[in-house]
Scaffold this motif. Structure first.
Motif, short mmCIF file in Angstrom:
data_model
loop_
_atom_site.label_atom_id
_atom_site.label_comp_id
_atom_site.label_asym_id
_atom_site.label_seq_id
_atom_site.Cartn_x
_atom_site.Cartn_y
_atom_site.Cartn_z
N PHE A 19 37.46 56.83 35.05
CA PHE A 19 38.24 56.84 36.28
C PHE A 19 37.70 57.87 37.27
CE2 PHE A 19 40.53 60.84 36.09
CZ PHE A 19 40.47 61.17 34.74
N ASP B 185 39.21 60.11 40.73
CA ASP B 185 40.40 60.44 41.49
C ASP B 185 40.01 61.43 42.58
OD1 ASP B 185 43.77 60.50 40.93
OD2 ASP B 185 42.87 62.03 42.22
N GLU C 170 41.56 62.86 44.86
CA GLU C 170 42.40 64.04 45.06
C GLU C 170 42.02 65.15 44.09
OE1 GLU C 170 46.99 64.25 45.99
OE2 GLU C 170 46.42 62.22 45.32
N ILE C 171 41.80 64.76 42.83
CA ILE C 171 41.41 65.76 41.84
C ILE C 171 40.07 66.38 42.21
CG2 ILE C 171 40.74 66.12 39.43
CD1 ILE C 171 42.84 64.20 38.54
N LEU D 122 40.55 68.97 44.83
CA LEU D 122 41.19 70.18 44.32
C LEU D 122 40.20 71.02 43.51
CD1 LEU D 122 44.69 68.80 43.30
CD2 LEU D 122 44.18 70.49 45.07
#
Lengths: 140, 140
Positions: A106, A108, A110-111, A114
């Motif tokens: 996967f 992500d 957003e991760i 961050l």
DNA sequence: TTATTTGCAAACGGTTTGCCGATTA
DNA sequence: TAATCGGCAAACCGTTTGCAAATAA
């Protein structure tokens, strides 16, 4: 970016031997039925490779896999299973089923963002990262 | 939660031998000057432990470290360095300086939440996770 | 007492390497 | 041709294990 392994070898000055071509072929065919890499370990690669050329030694597989890793073609994973496993370079993370060993890939955004932020916060610029989630399937 | 290792052993039914007490002591003193764990590997543990009791064998260190891990006292890390490294259980991630090998521990609530969300999205409940960031120090 | 643990040394398993003939560019 | 590579088997190195003596509970 979507060069074949052979093209990448050429552009990195890696000599193309018969054995390396075979190993490259096996690697680029290492996909699960869903198109994801199946993360073979060296033994598994070796058995697949020897089906195409029975004379290739396991030492060559080890050497080639390390070479490809250093050339930025492959990524080596350790997970929690003793043997190193390889897959073509790609920027994604892994969700590992601790019961079955199944691996889901996967990404992500957003991760990712961050992570960069955390590194910055400590005065670092992010060069690489590794994120592994271990989980169990929920009852539906 | 802030039990000593010895207390945890008792509550988990792990026999407290002299050797295990020594290893527990060394582990709980394994802090950097900033109070973070210094993530010793088995060799390093062994040298520290033999300073307190020169008769302890490295096999015992291996066995104890595995025992403590199974009892949920220790966490084993592999990073990218061959040897396994250990630290007292705690819920944080690592930022690793790829030049110096320095290890910075951090927690980020937001990232934790997103991880859980990703696992859920694939129908899993999150049991464990591992996040490692690799970076280089920025010029100030 | 009795099940468990320890120390020792040998075994293990994944990975690396020295040698030297074979192959690539 | 010169430099690199590949096959083989031995070496390596972190980790595990069988055994008999020692020890915790």
């Amino acid at each position: 970016m979507s060069d074949t392994i052979e093209q990448k070898c050429i552009s990195k000055g890696v000599k193309l031997t018969d054995q390396r071509k075979v190993i490259a072929k096996v690697l680029s065919e290492s996909k699960s039925e869903y198109g994801e890499s199946d993360h073979p370990d060296v033994d598994e690669l070796y058995t697949r490779v020897t089906k195409l050329d029975p004379k290739i030694s396991i030492a060559t597989v080890y050497r080639t896999v390390k070479l490809f890793e250093e050339a930025g073609i492959l990524t080596k994973h350790d997970f929690k299973t003793g043997k190193a496993r390889y897959e073509l370079n790609d920027d994604h993370n892994h969700l590992i089923d601790i019961k079955t060993g199944e691996i889901i890939e996967f990404v992500d955004e957003e991760i990712e963002k961050l992570q960069k932020k955390v590194a910055e916060k400590y005065g670092y610029s992010l060069v690489d990262h590794k994120l592994e989630l271990y989980g169990v399937k929920k009852k539906p």
